[in-house]
Motif scaffolding. Structure first.
Motif, PDB file in Angstrom:
ATOM      1  N   UNK A  22       0.848  -1.200   0.000  1.00 37.31           N
ATOM      2  CA  UNK A  22       0.000   0.000   0.000  1.00 37.31           C
ATOM      3  C   UNK A  22       0.885   1.252   0.000  1.00 37.31           C
ATOM      4  N   UNK A  23       1.470   1.553  -1.165  1.00 33.69           N
ATOM      5  CA  UNK A  23       2.396   2.684  -1.271  1.00 33.69           C
ATOM      6  C   UNK A  23       1.710   4.020  -1.027  1.00 33.69           C
ATOM      7  N   UNK A  24       0.418   4.104  -1.329  1.00 35.97           N
ATOM      8  CA  UNK A  24      -0.288   5.369  -1.109  1.00 35.97           C
ATOM      9  C   UNK A  24      -0.314   5.731   0.376  1.00 35.97           C
ATOM     10  N   UNK A  25      -0.547   4.746   1.232  1.00 34.42           N
ATOM     11  CA  UNK A  25      -0.639   5.013   2.663  1.00 34.42           C
ATOM     12  C   UNK A  25       0.698   4.863   3.391  1.00 34.42           C
ATOM     13  N   UNK A  26       1.556   3.925   2.945  1.00 37.07           N
ATOM     14  CA  UNK A  26       2.778   3.601   3.690  1.00 37.07           C
ATOM     15  C   UNK A  26       4.054   3.712   2.846  1.00 37.07           C
ATOM     16  N   UNK A  27       4.000   4.378   1.712  1.00 34.04           N
ATOM     17  CA  UNK A  27       5.120   4.391   0.767  1.00 34.04           C
ATOM     18  C   UNK A  27       6.333   5.183   1.214  1.00 34.04           C
ATOM     19  N   UNK A  28       7.419   4.995   0.466  1.00 37.97           N
ATOM     20  CA  UNK A  28       8.714   5.602   0.774  1.00 37.97           C
ATOM     21  C   UNK A  28       8.686   7.122   0.780  1.00 37.97           C
ATOM     22  N   UNK A  29       7.820   7.732  -0.027  1.00 37.88           N
ATOM     23  CA  UNK A  29       7.783   9.200  -0.113  1.00 37.88           C
ATOM     24  C   UNK A  29       7.481   9.847   1.230  1.00 37.88           C
ATOM     25  N   UNK A  30       6.826   9.099   2.120  1.00 37.75           N
ATOM     26  CA  UNK A  30       6.433   9.658   3.413  1.00 37.75           C
ATOM     27  C   UNK A  30       7.618   9.891   4.353  1.00 37.75           C
ATOM     28  N   UNK A  31       8.769   9.279   4.079  1.00 38.38           N
ATOM     29  CA  UNK A  31       9.959   9.531   4.907  1.00 38.38           C
ATOM     30  C   UNK A  31      10.510  10.924   4.669  1.00 38.38           C
TER      31      UNK A  31
END
Length: 140
Positions: A22-31
């Motif tokens: 689930x990249x939308x909710x937990x993806x790398x961009x959030x770091x």
């Protein structure tokens, strides 16, 4: 020597896994989004990692990372290299299992790509949760 954040829009990032894909909710961009509400959440597994490829050669001197307590790594391995070369080990560091932002100085190293491997997760299933990741140093 002034230090500045090295991760920018042109930095390419890859991760070992994302919880439930689930990249939308937990993806790398959030770091890298600066929000305390979002995070990268890995899937389960014995070893997780983040790979960064910078748009230009950089000299790394410090790493800052904020885990979610209970989902932290107790041993991190830092590897780096130049374009077209194999990664070489730079150092190990040992984060605490806390929610606070932690800083780790590294041996100043010139590189184009950086890999952080998270081992010995404090989570029984090996998941890692990172709210913030910063790499500091100089752009060359």
């Amino acid at each position: 020597m002034p230090t500045a954040p090295l991760i920018c829009r042109e930095t390419v990032s890859r991760v070992s896994s994302v919880l439930n894909r689930d990249a939308k909710q937990f993806g790398k961009k959030h770091m890298f989004d600066g929000s305390e509400e979002t995070c990268w959440n890995s899937d389960q597994g014995s070893s997780q990692w983040v790979m960064l490829e910078f748009p230009q050669t950089v000299k790394v001197s410090q790493l800052q990372i904020q885990f979610q307590g209970g989902f932290a790594s107790q041993l991190c391995t830092l590897e780096g290299g130049r374009k077209g070369e194999e990664l070489v080990k730079i150092s190990d560091f040992y984060p605490e299992d806390i929610n606070a932002l932690q800083s780790f100085r590294t041996e100043e190293t010139m590189l184009d790509k950086l890999k952080i491997t998270f081992e010995n997760s404090t989570d029984f299933f090996g998941r890692i949760v990172v709210y913030r990741l910063s790499v500091l140093g100089e752009k060359l």
